[in-house]
Write a protein that holds these residues in place. Structure first.
Motif, mmCIF file in Angstrom:
data_model
loop_
_atom_site.group_PDB
_atom_site.id
_atom_site.type_symbol
_atom_site.label_atom_id
_atom_site.label_comp_id
_atom_site.label_asym_id
_atom_site.label_seq_id
_atom_site.Cartn_x
_atom_site.Cartn_y
_atom_site.Cartn_z
ATOM 1 N N ASP A 23 -3.133 5.260 -0.315
ATOM 2 C CA ASP A 23 -4.039 4.493 -0.046
ATOM 3 C C ASP A 23 -4.537 4.402 1.271
ATOM 4 O O ASP A 23 -5.651 4.347 1.674
ATOM 5 C CB ASP A 23 -3.456 2.935 -0.143
ATOM 6 C CG ASP A 23 -3.133 2.612 -1.610
ATOM 7 O OD1 ASP A 23 -3.999 2.959 -2.568
ATOM 8 O OD2 ASP A 23 -2.237 1.598 -1.842
ATOM 9 N N ILE A 24 -3.421 4.807 2.297
ATOM 10 C CA ILE A 24 -4.084 4.715 3.575
ATOM 11 C C ILE A 24 -4.557 6.081 4.161
ATOM 12 O O ILE A 24 -5.471 6.059 4.926
ATOM 13 C CB ILE A 24 -2.650 4.289 4.385
ATOM 14 C CG1 ILE A 24 -2.130 2.762 3.952
ATOM 15 C CG2 ILE A 24 -3.075 4.211 6.025
ATOM 16 C CD1 ILE A 24 -3.058 1.722 3.975
ATOM 17 N N TYR A 25 -4.035 7.112 3.792
ATOM 18 C CA TYR A 25 -4.367 8.252 4.508
ATOM 19 C C TYR A 25 -4.914 9.278 3.720
ATOM 20 O O TYR A 25 -5.472 10.348 4.217
ATOM 21 C CB TYR A 25 -3.190 8.743 5.063
ATOM 22 C CG TYR A 25 -2.607 8.315 6.483
ATOM 23 C CD1 TYR A 25 -3.687 8.364 7.600
ATOM 24 C CD2 TYR A 25 -1.519 8.040 6.874
ATOM 25 C CE1 TYR A 25 -3.626 7.929 8.656
ATOM 26 C CE2 TYR A 25 -1.133 7.946 8.052
ATOM 27 C CZ TYR A 25 -2.096 7.686 8.925
ATOM 28 O OH TYR A 25 -1.785 7.233 10.456
ATOM 29 N N HIS A 29 0.790 -1.098 0.023
ATOM 30 C CA HIS A 29 0.073 -0.048 -0.127
ATOM 31 C C HIS A 29 0.839 1.344 0.017
ATOM 32 O O HIS A 29 1.916 1.208 0.607
ATOM 33 C CB HIS A 29 -0.889 0.078 1.227
ATOM 34 C CG HIS A 29 -1.738 -1.074 1.303
ATOM 35 N ND1 HIS A 29 -1.530 -2.307 1.986
ATOM 36 C CD2 HIS A 29 -3.099 -1.316 1.098
ATOM 37 C CE1 HIS A 29 -2.382 -3.352 1.963
ATOM 38 N NE2 HIS A 29 -3.402 -2.503 1.381
ATOM 39 N N THR A 30 0.250 2.379 -0.562
ATOM 40 C CA THR A 30 0.955 3.704 -0.414
ATOM 41 C C THR A 30 0.323 4.353 0.590
ATOM 42 O O THR A 30 -0.826 4.168 0.988
ATOM 43 C CB THR A 30 0.703 4.457 -1.797
ATOM 44 O OG1 THR A 30 -0.755 4.512 -2.097
ATOM 45 C CG2 THR A 30 1.245 3.711 -2.980
ATOM 46 N N ARG A 42 -7.647 10.061 1.766
ATOM 47 C CA ARG A 42 -9.172 10.279 1.694
ATOM 48 C C ARG A 42 -9.319 10.898 3.313
ATOM 49 O O ARG A 42 -10.173 11.617 3.230
ATOM 50 C CB ARG A 42 -9.940 8.751 1.389
ATOM 51 C CG ARG A 42 -11.344 9.284 1.736
ATOM 52 C CD ARG A 42 -11.946 9.892 0.382
ATOM 53 N NE ARG A 42 -13.135 10.121 0.511
ATOM 54 C CZ ARG A 42 -14.007 10.126 -0.422
ATOM 55 N NH1 ARG A 42 -13.649 9.619 -1.838
ATOM 56 N NH2 ARG A 42 -15.382 10.396 -0.495
ATOM 57 N N SER A 43 -8.857 10.307 4.294
ATOM 58 C CA SER A 43 -9.006 10.693 5.580
ATOM 59 C C SER A 43 -8.327 12.095 5.699
ATOM 60 O O SER A 43 -8.914 12.935 6.447
ATOM 61 C CB SER A 43 -8.637 9.709 6.609
ATOM 62 O OG SER A 43 -7.352 9.536 6.544
#
Lengths: 1001, 1001
Positions: A191-193, A187-188, A195-196
């Motif tokens: 990917d992880i952060y 994941h990048t 959107r939040s």
């Protein structure tokens, strides 16, 4: 090339590294906070005497830093890796660099730099000194020696290392955006952060309910207080953290006005101090249980080493003192060298140590004193010691009594060497003896620690348990007299012959055979200890690189000084940036390069236009420069991307739309927000304009410019680059369709911004600048914030000086006093008359300095300022004229004559009127006639020339009067009449100049 | 022995292990939560179709679990290590066990067990099935297959592994208290957390301001809703987490009453469902970006294997089916075996497969079906197929037409074999052919998957993407017919000949040569597949161990069953505990041993007193038993310490002081709190007492006992061990100085608690128990919570049965109906008359079952219950009497005679009065006399004996009447008069028994 480390791999390696070192591995905290410092594992554990070594990750929330995920490395949520070492282990920098090695960062291949960066949170009572750590120009860590926390001094001091994990990983992975960081091999970060991140920005900036968050804050505060009242530290602190985050959200939301801000800060400070005190009390009550874990310190404080130098040379030799420090801030380095240049010869002289010359040179890590031709010791000297009365020392036979023998013995001289001295009617024994000079080595061992201790710096810190202060920790001392070590101890460090090499080479130990070999040994190790040499190298390298792209350096001596004093071995590096960034205002680009990165901008050799290049200076040699260059470029690209983002955001709206936001920027608590100040300027600037005689059209420009003058402070670009205030205001005003004159005035009202800067050319700019500064001076003096000592946080000295400069530049003979009264009526605090006197005096002092700098004699300046201190241009003009007069060969004729008049009356408390008919003396009548002639030409507004032209013809009459007439006649009426005449003559110069201040008076 | 791992070392090793496996290593979240499940990396990421493998630490806050740091392993803050594997990788148990190996835990040396433990949070719409993982008796992990989250079904299912870090580290370090855990080689858990633990307990239990926290909750909720309305998942979820923690604090503070609890739960459920939906929508809108990271699955679903069995034997052989699963819950294992025992022979028969016998045995990991003497295939069979009409199949010549030939060809028989059958006036061709039997292997391959699919369980789960359901994942299938594999596929698993060995041996693959060798191969590998054998082994080992300390097992067949079905290779272990714990009530110790640990208590061989020993049963052999024993003892010690803490806390105050706290315990939302119920019982119990005829003294006891009856539910020990309710109430009542009779009644009102339990001996206990149960029945039926199907969450069936049992035991012929009306008037909801009918019927059904269990004939029971269902003792007595009557040889005389009376009138809608004077028939008059004689002896309250004694003499009169008299006379008046007489005779038995229900009627 091996696969780059993933984000999580970096965390795991740091955990492993610091655990192996002996840190407790801790976890992120269960409350949102702005930095790992907020974790109780730091904020609380750094307090009190107990040892504590800890390492942990802390996802950190800074709502205002959110960019809706559009910025490559700025986010409201970022990840810190935090290490606390308490007490200082003695080698924290090496430990830190070791952790970078554990991440595969080879110092030899990079430019790793410790750049001054201090940390202060007055709102919480925290402060510390330290650095940003740069990896190829990119800030990757913060490194701080905590001096105070929650208002309590830390003792022992803790070392705080804060890694910016995203920055480091971006670097390791060679990605240009945080969103491209690989987290786990799959994941990048995107990917992880991502959107939040966008969601949190939307919430923080647009949605958070101000009313509800305000209520939350109050509830948290109440619970925090209740918990602390019960003695509960952690429950209390949890709520304090919530207060803090809630405040940060409110602030990002733009909901915190000046009054609220001051109030919130005060409340948070109270809470933090309370919890800090409570924690320390609690630990004390528990008997400081971790104290038992104190391990032997790793070389933090060394014991004094062996005895003094043995077998000293009997010939002059070279002495070397090298003070080895962690990287000193540029200003401290400069100051240290200057002080050493003064103190060392002084100390040698005071100790009667002969020498040929002293050379003081240095780098951020070493300050070296070389004393050439130092004699091996003091010369012997003869001293006489008075003994008992002769009749006590000798008996009637002239034989020595027991007392006489005792005296001789005590003085260590043979009895034959005693002699009797008679002084008037007293007679006593004197012993004459030779005091042998002390050895230079012994004296230096004793004196040098005192000398180092006498160095003074604006900001110093403690690091080890001796709590000695210095700008940064002192880590080694070399003291060699010839080839012998001079044993001395300072701050727990013992001297020796071992210095250290360049950081990129791992700071290897270097044994010095002798003081004479020092410079050669340093040069061998690629270290240019002498700043002048480094400057020359930088200049030559940089100009050559600039020339290679048809450019030249953008001249900036301050930057050159700074860069020179940030390296030990400079190697200039030429980099480039995308030419499309040149569409941004060039001042923005230049500011970003200089302020953040200490890069030299490059301008076209002939046109002077900015070129898409940068020149950075690496600390180290030419190896692996491509890596360094890439780093330099990447970080600048991110800076420019940031700037472009701000610029685009700012220019999407008209300038005046930023005004309401000024309400959230504090000018000063009692003086209100920048919006308040801006509104005051709308009133004051036209008043100043009127005083300056502006036309109606100019006044209109002035008023509009005043309205907009501070708006740019709320723009994002100025929030980021404060030094662009005014410039951006002007730029944005133009883009917003404002009159060019208005835009210009906005820019000019800050001029001059620094010594040597341009002055306003337009009168609206002048008027607005004057109003702006007078408002600051009067307001801040009125609330008790006049500068004191070296503290001048509001730059009031510069403001006052600027007033002097701009009025003189525009040749406007304005008396400021009445304008000050108008200002006093508008500032939102009561202003006593005394305050206006103080402000006038304060400006007068700047005026005095300015006039003196122009080469005017002090007495001329004094004479003028005694009468015209509140009118800079008037004083300037008067001083110039007076200077010409006092330069005349016959000047003393006038001064003597006029002086006779003044001297006889200046102590007269009473004022008399002259009546021509009362005095029959012709000389009196003649003087009266001369006076009347002069009076016809002079008023208190007259200039010095007119006054002196009028006075000059009176000289004969004055001289004749004093020759012929007895002023202090016994006839009281006659005497008073004559005094009255002389008082009237004195009165001619009143309000113009006080000639009694002149030399020769 | 190597140095035990520190706490942080365990975290770092788990990070490394799971990172190497392919998990993303994540961090604890920035909000307080009760478990790692709350982290959005679980709660949100398990939703939707995207793959996700993650591992992280989560310090978890459960305010109510705080013990002021006085408990060795229970704290309000503990640390979870959480792993999510999505989708199921196919071998998650092996992966998990691998992580334990990475921590140095060698399976061979320990007892590692997967013990059923499901997870449900109705308040949040989450549920899943799984286990606690036990290490030597200590729960160290939770292991769950998520089935639903936030009200949404998970698809694919995620595997959640949750390590209790403190438990594991305590184990590894061999410390008995969490406070002694070594964190980093220097500090202990005590150093780091004890003070804050005490502080947080103080805050949560004593200080948290209820009003302010309530406000916080409302503010959080409002912000969560606002954020979600804007489509913001994470900001919304952050506030949901705060809601949840705030609720938990309020709850620990004792501030949540029943109404509030229901309301808070509803609010939290709404929020959680909303955020779950919103997240899934958001991911869908984003195109499920992680879908691209789906890697090939590691054997989760295997492809069907090769073709059917080749070269089948022609002799009977043994067939083996082994269903290999992850550890099945005990009840599911039992049920699976029972179902297989029924289904397998049925399926074989349905498929015409001959066999000698079927044996079904199993362990938690394997359910084995052995079919002995299975014939190689179905026998051939002859079938007739009807063809075309004869005139179509044959032409006029009697030759076969094309149609006739076609039919023969299609049926695969020679034309000669066709014959013509004539059926009435129809005539058609029939083909008679022999259908060869199918091979057993082919049939089994086809039928067994269907058979497995037919197994039914109360709770099943999905695990892989086929979404087949089973109680736990099915991981392998062995299907051997003789020495041949029968190829079949179920839930993506293909059959083979490979089974697996014991967990402590690493579950090694075991190749089975043939079905016949199965049991021997298992025995070789120390696996006792047959539960009866395991039970025998456990019994023998345990009794021997008990005998070694002069004891014997505390008999508990249920526990024996459970333990038997939790292991594959039982080895009993004798451990001890500190005798001082025997000062606690022994029921508490026994409950702790059985309920939590499945240990057998040991009692003295003769006195029966509890001994300070335990007997646990390890899954594995006798190696390293000392380690296991130590683990067993340690965990029990912690349990006992917990119990002692509770006991001490509970006994520090009088029992009635716990009453107010009952307000926070919900009985049922609409029926109020346990406090409300308790207050109802104070009214109802005396009413019941009156109905039961209690004395005034007994009524006083009843009233006081009712007052205190539920108080123990608020004591800590009962909160921990619910099954001790009543027992502890009684115990604490005694300690609080209550009358012994009151204490006894408190205990007895729950009796009987299970089948075979004691019944109340005192009448106050009886009255209170009756009131308690009637309140539940009426209230819960009234709010629509009558049991349905297998769902009986309030145990109303047991309540109803208990009512039956206790009334019968006390021989009290109470008609419940009037009491039910009194109850209806007191419960806080409206009770329709129909509800009381339903309750009466419901109790009647239990009564019917109970009577049937006593061996009474169904018709006797029916006959009695038709009239006396609401009077259990009355019915019981009546049934006994009736049973004796129907057993008489001459019984049919009465039944026939009485039956003639009833049959003729029972369909008469109208009731007639008999007038003796209207009928001149002597037989009529004689019957009338007989009736009058009987009537003088019988009332509706009479018992059956009295009724039948009265009826018996009427037999001749009845028979004569029917012989002589035509009832249905054409004279209407006469007819109605005679019918009236018979109706009156019928009326004799009304309210007593309905003889028409009897066989032979």
């Amino acid at each position: 090339m091996t696969k780059p480390l993933s984000f999580q791999e970096v965390v795991m390696r740091l955990d492993r590294y610091w655990a192996d070192y002996g840190c407790l591995v801790w976890q992120p905290y269960s409350e949102k906070m702005g930095a790992g410092t907020g974790n109780p594992a730091t904020t609380l554990r750094v307090l009190g005497p107990e040892p504590w070594n800890v390492a942990y990750v802390e996802p950190s929330y800074r709502p205002a830093d959110g960019r809706y995920a559009k910025n490559p490395n700025r986010m409201q949520l970022f990840t810190q890796y935090q290490v606390i070492l308490k007490p200082d282990p003695g080698n924290p920098q090496e430990l830190y660099l070791g952790s970078l090695e554990a991440l595969g960062i080879n110092m030899r291949e990079h430019d790793v730099r410790f750049v001054e960066d201090n940390w202060e949170s007055p709102a919480l009572g925290h402060w510390g000194l330290g650095w940003e750590v740069w990896l190829d120009g990119q800030e990757i860590s913060q490194y701080t020696y905590f001096q105070q926390c929650g208002g309590l001094a830390t003792d022992p001091v803790s070392v705080e290392l804060t890694y910016g994990l995203e920055r480091i990983v971006m670097y390791l992975q060679g990605v240009r955006s945080v969103w491209d960081v690989n987290w786990d091999g799959v994941h990048t970060y995107r990917d992880i952060y991502m959107r939040s991140e966008i969601e949190q920005c939307t919430y923080n900036f647009q949605l958070a309910d101000v009313e509800r968050l305000g209520q939350m804050y109050n509830l948290y505060e109440a619970e925090a207080k209740a918990a602390m009242a019960r003695g509960l530290v952690i429950p209390g602190y949890d709520y304090i953290l919530r207060c803090s985050h809630t405040f940060n959200v409110l602030d990002a939301r733009g909901a915190i006005g000046v009054t609220e801000r001051a109030s919130y800060f005060g409340r948070m400070r109270d809470l933090t101090r309370q919890v800090a005190r409570l924690y320390v009390e609690q630990r004390k009550e528990m008997g400081f249980p971790f104290a038992k874990y104190q391990t032997s310190r790793r070389g933090a404080v060394s014991a004094p080493s062996g005895p003094a130098v043995s077998a000293p040379s009997d010939r002059p030799s070279t002495f070397l003192l090298e003070i080895g420090t962690e990287e000193l801030p540029v200003a401290d380095l400069t100051s240290a060298l200057e002080q050493l240049r003064a103190l060392v010869p002084e100390a040698l002289a005071a100790n009667r140590l002969g020498f040929d010359s002293v050379r003081v040179i240095g780098t951020p890590r070493r300050q070296a004193v070389l004393v050439y031709g130092l004699l091996p010791g003091q010369p012997d000297r003869t001293v006489e010691v008075q003994g008992p009365p002769a009749k006590v020392a000798f008996d009637a036979d002239g034989s020595l009594t027991r007392a006489g023998q005792g005296f001789a013995q005590k003085q260590g001289i043979p009895v034959e060497a005693l002699r009797v001295v008679t002084d008037g009617d007293r007679s006593y024994v004197v012993a004459t003896k030779t005091e042998p000079g002390q050895l230079a080595g012994d004296l230096l061992a004793e004196e040098l620690p005192k000398l180092i201790a006498r160095l003074r710096f604006p900001k110093t810190m403690r690091w080890n348990e001796l709590n000695v202060t210095f700008p940064r920790p002192l880590r080694w001392l070399v003291a060699l007299l010839g080839d012998q070590v001079v044993p001395l101890v300072f701050a727990g460090v013992s001297s020796g012959r071992t210095t250290r090499g360049l950081r990129p080479l791992g700071s290897p130990d270097i044994e010095l055979a002798s003081a004479d070999g020092y410079l050669a040994a340093m040069a061998d190790r690629q270290i240019a200890v002498d700043g002048a040499e480094r400057r020359r190298q930088i200049g030559a390298q940089a100009e050559a690189l600039a020339a290679s792209v048809d450019g030249r350096l953008f001249a900036d001596p301050d930057l050159m000084d700074e860069v020179t004093n940030m390296v030990e071995r400079p190697t200039a590096v030429l980099g480039s940036f995308e030419p499309e960034y040149l569409d941004l205002p060039h001042e923005v680009l230049i500011t970003a390069m200089k302020k953040h990165q200490r890069y030299f901008p490059v301008i076209h050799a002939t046109s002077g236009d900015l070129l898409p290049h940068l020149i950075g200076v690496r600390n180290g040699d030419g190896q692996n420069l491509d890596v360094v260059r890439q780093g330099y470029e990447d970080v600048l690209r991110a800076r420019f991307a940031d700037a472009k983002f701000f610029y685009d955001q700012d220019t999407a709206r008209p300038l005046d739309s930023f005004l309401p936001r000024l309400d959230t920027l504090t000018f000063q608590e009692k003086l209100g927000s920048m919006l308040d100040k801006s509104k005051r300027l709308e009133k004051l600037a036209p008043i100043a304009g009127q005083a300056l005689g502006l036309s109606q059209a100019e006044q209109a420009v002035t008023t509009r410019a005043a309205h907009l003058s501070k708006a740019d402070l709320a723009t994002q670009l100025v929030v980021e680059f404060t030094s662009l205030q005014g410039f951006m205001g002007c730029h944005y005003a133009r883009l917003s369709g404002e009159d060019e004159a208005v835009a210009t005035a906005i820019f000019e009202h800050y001029l001059p911004r620094f010594a040597g800067d341009a002055l306003p050319e337009t009168r609206p700019g002048l008027a607005l600048g004057l109003a702006n500064r007078l408002d600051s001076l009067v307001g801040l003096f009125a609330v008790g914030l006049a500068p004191s000592g070296s503290s001048d946080p509001y730059h009031l000295r510069r403001d006052a000086l600027s007033i002097v400069q701009i009025l003189i530049a525009h040749r406007i003979p304005l008396s400021l006093r009445s304008l000050l009264a108008e200002v006093a009526a508008i500032v939102p605090v009561p202003v006593a008359g005394q305050v206006l006197d103080e402000v006038t005096g304060f400006i007068g002092e700047r005026l005095r300095g300015w006039l003196r700098e122009k080469g005017l004699r002090y007495d001329v300046v004094d004479a003028v300022l005694a009468e015209r201190a509140d009118n800079p241009y008037g004083a300037y003009r008067a001083a110039g004229q007076l200077a010409a007069w006092v330069a005349r060969e016959d000047w003393m004729d006038l001064l003597n004559a006029y002086g006779r008049c003044i001297r006889i009356v200046r102590d007269q408390p009473q004022q008399f009127a002259f009546q021509p008919g009362l005095d029959a003396e012709p000389a009196t009548a003649a003087l009266w006639d001369a006076l009347r002639a002069a009076r016809a030409q002079v008023t208190p507004d007259s200039d010095v020339d007119r006054l002196l032209i009028a006075l000059w013809p009176m000289i004969p009459a004055i001289n004749r009067f004093f020759d012929d007439v007895l002023v202090m006649h016994q006839d009281l009426a006659l005497r008073e009449n004559r005094l009255g005449l002389l008082q009237a003559i004195w009165g001619l110069s009143r309000g113009i100049v006080d000639l009694s201040r002149l030399e020769g008076f």
